[in-house]
Design a protein around this motif. Sequence first.
Motif, short mmCIF file in Angstrom:
data_model
loop_
_atom_site.label_atom_id
_atom_site.label_comp_id
_atom_site.label_asym_id
_atom_site.label_seq_id
_atom_site.Cartn_x
_atom_site.Cartn_y
_atom_site.Cartn_z
N SER A 1 39.51 -10.36 -14.87
CA SER A 1 38.84 -11.03 -15.65
C SER A 1 38.36 -10.52 -16.78
CB SER A 1 37.27 -10.08 -14.75
OG SER A 1 37.79 -8.86 -14.51
N GLY A 2 40.14 -9.81 -16.77
CA GLY A 2 40.44 -9.11 -18.17
C GLY A 2 40.43 -9.96 -19.41
N HIS A 3 40.27 -11.18 -19.32
CA HIS A 3 39.84 -12.05 -19.82
C HIS A 3 38.73 -12.17 -20.98
CE1 HIS A 3 38.62 -14.58 -16.56
NE2 HIS A 3 38.35 -15.78 -17.98
N GLU A 4 37.73 -11.41 -20.31
CA GLU A 4 36.57 -12.19 -20.30
C GLU A 4 35.88 -11.24 -21.92
OE1 GLU A 4 34.62 -11.65 -16.97
OE2 GLU A 4 35.61 -13.00 -16.28
N PHE A 5 36.24 -10.31 -21.89
CA PHE A 5 35.56 -9.54 -23.31
C PHE A 5 37.15 -9.64 -23.78
CE2 PHE A 5 32.93 -7.34 -20.28
CZ PHE A 5 31.54 -7.26 -21.08
N ALA A 6 38.64 -9.73 -23.57
CA ALA A 6 39.54 -9.65 -24.47
C ALA A 6 39.16 -11.02 -25.01
CB ALA A 6 40.79 -9.29 -23.76
N GLY A 7 38.46 -12.15 -24.71
CA GLY A 7 37.94 -13.32 -25.58
C GLY A 7 38.19 -13.13 -26.06
N GLU A 8 36.24 -12.26 -25.75
CA GLU A 8 35.56 -12.64 -26.48
C GLU A 8 36.23 -11.45 -27.92
OE1 GLU A 8 31.89 -9.50 -25.99
OE2 GLU A 8 30.14 -11.62 -26.74
N ARG A 9 35.98 -10.28 -27.39
CA ARG A 9 37.21 -9.73 -29.27
C ARG A 9 37.59 -10.48 -30.10
NH1 ARG A 9 40.20 -6.38 -26.68
NH2 ARG A 9 38.66 -6.36 -24.90
N LEU A 10 39.29 -11.42 -29.38
CA LEU A 10 39.33 -12.45 -29.20
C LEU A 10 38.61 -13.19 -30.81
CD1 LEU A 10 43.15 -13.94 -28.27
CD2 LEU A 10 41.29 -15.00 -29.59
N LEU A 11 38.23 -13.64 -30.40
CA LEU A 11 37.40 -14.86 -31.02
C LEU A 11 36.48 -13.70 -32.33
CD1 LEU A 11 35.80 -16.81 -28.30
CD2 LEU A 11 37.68 -17.25 -29.78
N LEU A 12 36.11 -12.77 -32.05
CA LEU A 12 35.22 -12.42 -33.22
C LEU A 12 36.24 -11.74 -33.81
CD1 LEU A 12 33.20 -10.09 -30.93
CD2 LEU A 12 32.14 -11.77 -32.44
N GLU A 13 38.05 -10.57 -34.03
CA GLU A 13 38.72 -11.20 -34.82
C GLU A 13 39.25 -11.61 -35.63
OE1 GLU A 13 39.95 -6.85 -32.00
OE2 GLU A 13 41.32 -9.02 -31.99
N HIS A 14 38.80 -13.45 -35.39
CA HIS A 14 39.35 -14.42 -35.71
C HIS A 14 37.94 -15.16 -36.66
CE1 HIS A 14 43.20 -13.96 -33.73
NE2 HIS A 14 44.21 -14.31 -34.65
N GLY A 15 37.11 -14.05 -36.74
CA GLY A 15 36.01 -14.79 -37.90
C GLY A 15 35.02 -15.69 -36.75
N VAL A 16 34.95 -15.82 -35.40
CA VAL A 16 34.68 -16.81 -34.94
C VAL A 16 32.88 -15.77 -34.57
CG1 VAL A 16 33.56 -18.38 -32.34
CG2 VAL A 16 35.80 -17.80 -33.39
N GLU A 17 31.89 -16.93 -35.41
CA GLU A 17 30.71 -15.91 -34.88
C GLU A 17 29.72 -15.47 -33.33
OE1 GLU A 17 27.02 -18.32 -36.45
OE2 GLU A 17 28.43 -19.20 -37.43
N ALA A 18 29.36 -14.18 -33.31
CA ALA A 18 28.76 -13.90 -32.07
C ALA A 18 28.89 -14.75 -31.45
CB ALA A 18 27.99 -12.58 -32.18
N ARG A 19 27.37 -15.52 -31.46
CA ARG A 19 26.48 -16.88 -30.95
C ARG A 19 27.48 -17.26 -30.20
NH1 ARG A 19 25.58 -21.89 -32.93
NH2 ARG A 19 26.61 -21.84 -35.32
N LEU A 20 28.75 -17.43 -30.83
CA LEU A 20 29.74 -18.41 -30.09
C LEU A 20 31.00 -17.82 -29.73
CD1 LEU A 20 29.89 -21.39 -33.21
CD2 LEU A 20 28.75 -21.09 -31.34
N ALA A 21 31.31 -16.54 -29.70
CA ALA A 21 32.59 -16.00 -28.93
C ALA A 21 31.47 -15.86 -27.91
CB ALA A 21 32.82 -14.96 -30.04
N ARG A 22 30.65 -15.08 -27.99
CA ARG A 22 30.10 -14.35 -26.53
C ARG A 22 30.11 -15.83 -24.94
NH1 ARG A 22 25.31 -17.74 -27.57
NH2 ARG A 22 24.72 -18.81 -25.71
N PHE A 23 30.71 -17.00 -25.67
CA PHE A 23 31.15 -17.47 -24.32
C PHE A 23 32.46 -16.97 -23.24
CE2 PHE A 23 28.71 -20.23 -27.01
CZ PHE A 23 27.41 -20.43 -26.07
#
Length: 179
Positions: A76-98
């Motif tokens: 499950s390491g990829h779950e929060f890491a994926g959200e963080r990665l998307l946020l760091e690349h400018g993706v909106e929180a409502r879309l990064a959450r998935f």
Amino acid sequence: VRPLPEQVESLCRTIDAPPRLIAHLTLVHDFAVSLVEEIQSVLPELSFDEKSVFFGAATHDIGKSLFRSELVAPGSGHEFAGERLLLEHGVEARLARFARTHAAWQKDASLTIEDLLVTLADTAWKGKRVADLETLISDRIAAATEKEVWDVYILIDDALQKLTAGADERLAWQAKFPV
Ligand SMILES: [Fe+2]
């Protein structure tokens, strides 16, 4: 198979995502589009944000580019890491959450229909059926459309029976790509 959304393709290049991950995201996104089309045809009164479902399906496992062992073994390491990665690349929180919510349906009661549809696509693309998940989604859809839960369950079941037919081919295709 439908291509990934352009924004996601370009992000995958930027982060040098492994081919197996890109193949997986492509298949789950493609399945999500078919699933949404099917649901909209049998439940036209259900309103939800289809674009966010497609984006979520196309990015849900993006954190596996940082946790590559999770491409071949559970984790499950990829779950929060994926959200963080998307946020760091400018993706909106409502879309990064998935990237985080796609694995949380058993522990997070606040998930939306969009979250659950991404989870369902990520489960059913390979032919896997999870009755509790399908019941949960049917409950939510029934509440949103004022239909009987059982009627919705049957519609979802029919749709999944139809859509899971190509699962073996999809699994074989994904497996051809290196990790
Ligand atoms: Fe996945």
